[in-house]
Design a protein around this motif. Sequence first.
Motif, PDB file in Angstrom:
ATOM      1  N   VAL A 146      30.002  28.270 -31.473  1.00  0.00           N
ATOM      2  CA  VAL A 146      28.797  28.978 -32.013  1.00  0.00           C
ATOM      3  C   VAL A 146      27.839  29.758 -30.757  1.00  0.00           C
ATOM      4  CG1 VAL A 146      26.540  28.140 -32.967  1.00  0.00           C
ATOM      5  CG2 VAL A 146      28.879  27.618 -33.896  1.00  0.00           C
ATOM      6  N   SER A 147      28.101  28.740 -29.609  1.00  0.00           N
ATOM      7  CA  SER A 147      27.319  29.057 -28.510  1.00  0.00           C
ATOM      8  C   SER A 147      27.724  30.521 -27.832  1.00  0.00           C
ATOM      9  CB  SER A 147      27.336  28.042 -27.311  1.00  0.00           C
ATOM     10  OG  SER A 147      26.958  26.832 -27.772  1.00  0.00           O
ATOM     11  N   LEU A 148      29.139  30.445 -27.910  1.00  0.00           N
ATOM     12  CA  LEU A 148      29.844  31.887 -27.630  1.00  0.00           C
ATOM     13  C   LEU A 148      28.999  32.939 -28.508  1.00  0.00           C
ATOM     14  CD1 LEU A 148      31.105  33.443 -25.566  1.00  0.00           C
ATOM     15  CD2 LEU A 148      33.280  32.623 -26.755  1.00  0.00           C
ATOM     16  N   ASN A 149      29.196  32.507 -29.797  1.00  0.00           N
ATOM     17  CA  ASN A 149      28.943  33.584 -30.653  1.00  0.00           C
ATOM     18  C   ASN A 149      27.372  34.136 -30.520  1.00  0.00           C
ATOM     19  OD1 ASN A 149      31.399  33.395 -32.028  1.00  0.00           O
ATOM     20  ND2 ASN A 149      30.549  32.192 -33.753  1.00  0.00           N
ATOM     21  N   ILE A 150      26.598  33.153 -30.400  1.00  0.00           N
ATOM     22  CA  ILE A 150      25.249  33.741 -30.092  1.00  0.00           C
ATOM     23  C   ILE A 150      25.175  34.396 -28.774  1.00  0.00           C
ATOM     24  CG2 ILE A 150      22.862  32.543 -29.685  1.00  0.00           C
ATOM     25  CD1 ILE A 150      23.671  30.239 -31.793  1.00  0.00           C
ATOM     26  N   ALA A 151      25.591  33.855 -27.667  1.00  0.00           N
ATOM     27  CA  ALA A 151      25.446  34.610 -26.516  1.00  0.00           C
ATOM     28  C   ALA A 151      25.950  35.961 -26.516  1.00  0.00           C
ATOM     29  CB  ALA A 151      26.121  34.005 -25.313  1.00  0.00           C
ATOM     30  N   SER A 152      27.344  35.930 -27.190  1.00  0.00           N
ATOM     31  CA  SER A 152      27.862  37.452 -27.235  1.00  0.00           C
ATOM     32  C   SER A 152      26.844  38.129 -28.107  1.00  0.00           C
ATOM     33  CB  SER A 152      29.203  37.279 -27.905  1.00  0.00           C
ATOM     34  OG  SER A 152      30.054  36.531 -27.067  1.00  0.00           O
ATOM     35  N   ALA A 153      26.502  37.940 -29.099  1.00  0.00           N
ATOM     36  CA  ALA A 153      25.476  38.619 -30.011  1.00  0.00           C
ATOM     37  C   ALA A 153      24.261  39.163 -29.140  1.00  0.00           C
ATOM     38  CB  ALA A 153      25.166  37.782 -31.373  1.00  0.00           C
ATOM     39  N   LEU A 154      23.755  38.051 -28.506  1.00  0.00           N
ATOM     40  CA  LEU A 154      22.707  38.556 -27.785  1.00  0.00           C
ATOM     41  C   LEU A 154      22.949  39.422 -26.712  1.00  0.00           C
ATOM     42  CD1 LEU A 154      21.020  34.970 -27.306  1.00  0.00           C
ATOM     43  CD2 LEU A 154      19.981  37.055 -28.411  1.00  0.00           C
ATOM     44  N   ARG A 155      24.026  39.358 -25.964  1.00  0.00           N
ATOM     45  CA  ARG A 155      24.373  40.320 -24.891  1.00  0.00           C
ATOM     46  C   ARG A 155      24.630  41.779 -25.558  1.00  0.00           C
ATOM     47  NH1 ARG A 155      25.810  41.319 -19.941  1.00  0.00           N
ATOM     48  NH2 ARG A 155      27.853  42.566 -19.592  1.00  0.00           N
ATOM     49  N   GLN A 156      25.214  41.739 -26.542  1.00  0.00           N
ATOM     50  CA  GLN A 156      25.552  43.044 -27.047  1.00  0.00           C
ATOM     51  C   GLN A 156      24.100  43.862 -27.625  1.00  0.00           C
ATOM     52  OE1 GLN A 156      27.224  42.854 -30.996  1.00  0.00           O
ATOM     53  NE2 GLN A 156      28.298  44.785 -30.845  1.00  0.00           N
ATOM     54  N   ARG A 157      23.216  43.178 -28.173  1.00  0.00           N
ATOM     55  CA  ARG A 157      22.035  43.604 -28.621  1.00  0.00           C
ATOM     56  C   ARG A 157      21.120  43.899 -27.493  1.00  0.00           C
ATOM     57  NH1 ARG A 157      24.575  40.769 -32.470  1.00  0.00           N
ATOM     58  NH2 ARG A 157      24.405  41.478 -34.846  1.00  0.00           N
ATOM     59  N   LEU A 158      21.134  43.400 -26.406  1.00  0.00           N
ATOM     60  CA  LEU A 158      20.280  43.434 -25.116  1.00  0.00           C
ATOM     61  C   LEU A 158      20.787  44.349 -24.219  1.00  0.00           C
ATOM     62  CD1 LEU A 158      19.119  39.713 -24.851  1.00  0.00           C
ATOM     63  CD2 LEU A 158      17.958  41.566 -25.880  1.00  0.00           C
ATOM     64  N   ARG A 159      21.875  45.067 -24.315  1.00  0.00           N
ATOM     65  CA  ARG A 159      22.215  46.124 -23.278  1.00  0.00           C
ATOM     66  C   ARG A 159      21.442  47.171 -23.277  1.00  0.00           C
ATOM     67  NH1 ARG A 159      27.800  45.225 -25.274  1.00  0.00           N
ATOM     68  NH2 ARG A 159      28.995  44.326 -23.233  1.00  0.00           N
ATOM     69  N   GLY A 160      21.204  47.612 -21.932  1.00  0.00           N
ATOM     70  CA  GLY A 160      20.153  48.729 -21.740  1.00  0.00           C
ATOM     71  C   GLY A 160      18.736  48.307 -21.740  1.00  0.00           C
ATOM     72  N   THR A 161      18.491  46.798 -21.945  1.00  0.00           N
ATOM     73  CA  THR A 161      17.130  46.389 -21.632  1.00  0.00           C
ATOM     74  C   THR A 161      17.057  45.704 -20.370  1.00  0.00           C
ATOM     75  OG1 THR A 161      17.497  44.182 -22.740  1.00  0.00           O
ATOM     76  CG2 THR A 161      17.229  46.157 -24.178  1.00  0.00           C
ATOM     77  N   PRO A 162      15.949  45.107 -20.027  1.00  0.00           N
ATOM     78  CA  PRO A 162      15.705  44.224 -18.824  1.00  0.00           C
ATOM     79  C   PRO A 162      15.896  42.722 -19.089  1.00  0.00           C
ATOM     80  CG  PRO A 162      13.747  44.812 -19.760  1.00  0.00           C
ATOM     81  CD  PRO A 162      14.725  45.596 -20.488  1.00  0.00           C
ATOM     82  N   CYS A 163      16.450  42.359 -20.235  1.00  0.00           N
ATOM     83  CA  CYS A 163      16.715  41.087 -20.592  1.00  0.00           C
ATOM     84  C   CYS A 163      18.202  40.927 -20.392  1.00  0.00           C
ATOM     85  CB  CYS A 163      16.379  40.802 -22.146  1.00  0.00           C
ATOM     86  SG  CYS A 163      14.953  41.355 -22.659  1.00  0.00           S
ATOM     87  N   ARG A 164      18.548  39.348 -19.971  1.00  0.00           N
ATOM     88  CA  ARG A 164      19.914  39.051 -20.040  1.00  0.00           C
ATOM     89  C   ARG A 164      20.217  37.524 -20.710  1.00  0.00           C
ATOM     90  NH1 ARG A 164      21.551  39.187 -13.754  1.00  0.00           N
ATOM     91  NH2 ARG A 164      21.963  41.511 -13.590  1.00  0.00           N
ATOM     92  N   SER A 165      21.268  37.525 -21.424  1.00  0.00           N
ATOM     93  CA  SER A 165      21.464  36.276 -21.908  1.00  0.00           C
ATOM     94  C   SER A 165      22.393  35.533 -20.898  1.00  0.00           C
ATOM     95  CB  SER A 165      22.306  36.457 -23.264  1.00  0.00           C
ATOM     96  OG  SER A 165      23.483  37.140 -23.027  1.00  0.00           O
ATOM     97  N   TYR A 166      22.045  34.077 -20.861  1.00  0.00           N
ATOM     98  CA  TYR A 166      22.984  33.018 -20.038  1.00  0.00           C
ATOM     99  C   TYR A 166      23.539  32.091 -20.986  1.00  0.00           C
ATOM    100  CZ  TYR A 166      20.186  35.322 -16.497  1.00  0.00           C
ATOM    101  OH  TYR A 166      19.234  36.266 -15.618  1.00  0.00           O
TER     102      TYR A 166
END
Length: 187
Positions: free
Chosen positions: A45-65
């Motif tokens: 579940v943690s990986l699902n959320i981090a992956s979803a965030l990374r995908q949706r935040l590409r090209g923005t100043p935001c990073r998922s950790y």
Amino acid sequence: MQTAERLHFSAEDYLAWEATQAEKHEFVAGEVFAMVGARQDHVVVSLNIASALRQRLRGTPCRSYMADMKLKVEAADAFFYPDVMVSCHLDDRKSEQFISNPSLIVEVLSDSTADYDRGGKFVAYRKLNSLKEYLIVDIAARRVECCRRTTSNDWLLHDYVGEVDCELTSLGIQIPMAEIFEDIEAA
């Protein structure tokens, strides 16, 4: 949470000591707590959320950790290892050991940490001026509790259950619940 060995440190001493340890430890007001390993569903579940965030935040100043990046909460004299977090702050991109300005923090509940994640840890997290949303993910109930900071600095709970999208207004994105709980067998 269990205390590692009742060790007491300053924040600086903790960071130096933690860098030499094989296991992860959280730090709260001079006390050090050993982190226990997570169950498979927790990691998925943690990986699902981090992956979803990374995908949706590409090209923005935001990073998922994910769980290996420390979070510094200076006002609580603490360092934590949230399951997932997002920072859009430039200073966090420059920091190698920890971030200090997350917009979003996610904790996936486990039996041993559920009370602390909803209680003492959330009290500490609320001291972060940058924090806009705190997600508490309950795998057994297939539920996401989103605590969202209001403009008057109150926290409002939004409950997500069923086949809906979890809205993260701080980031302007949505994640379907089916994506959050992908590959998790129904109880």
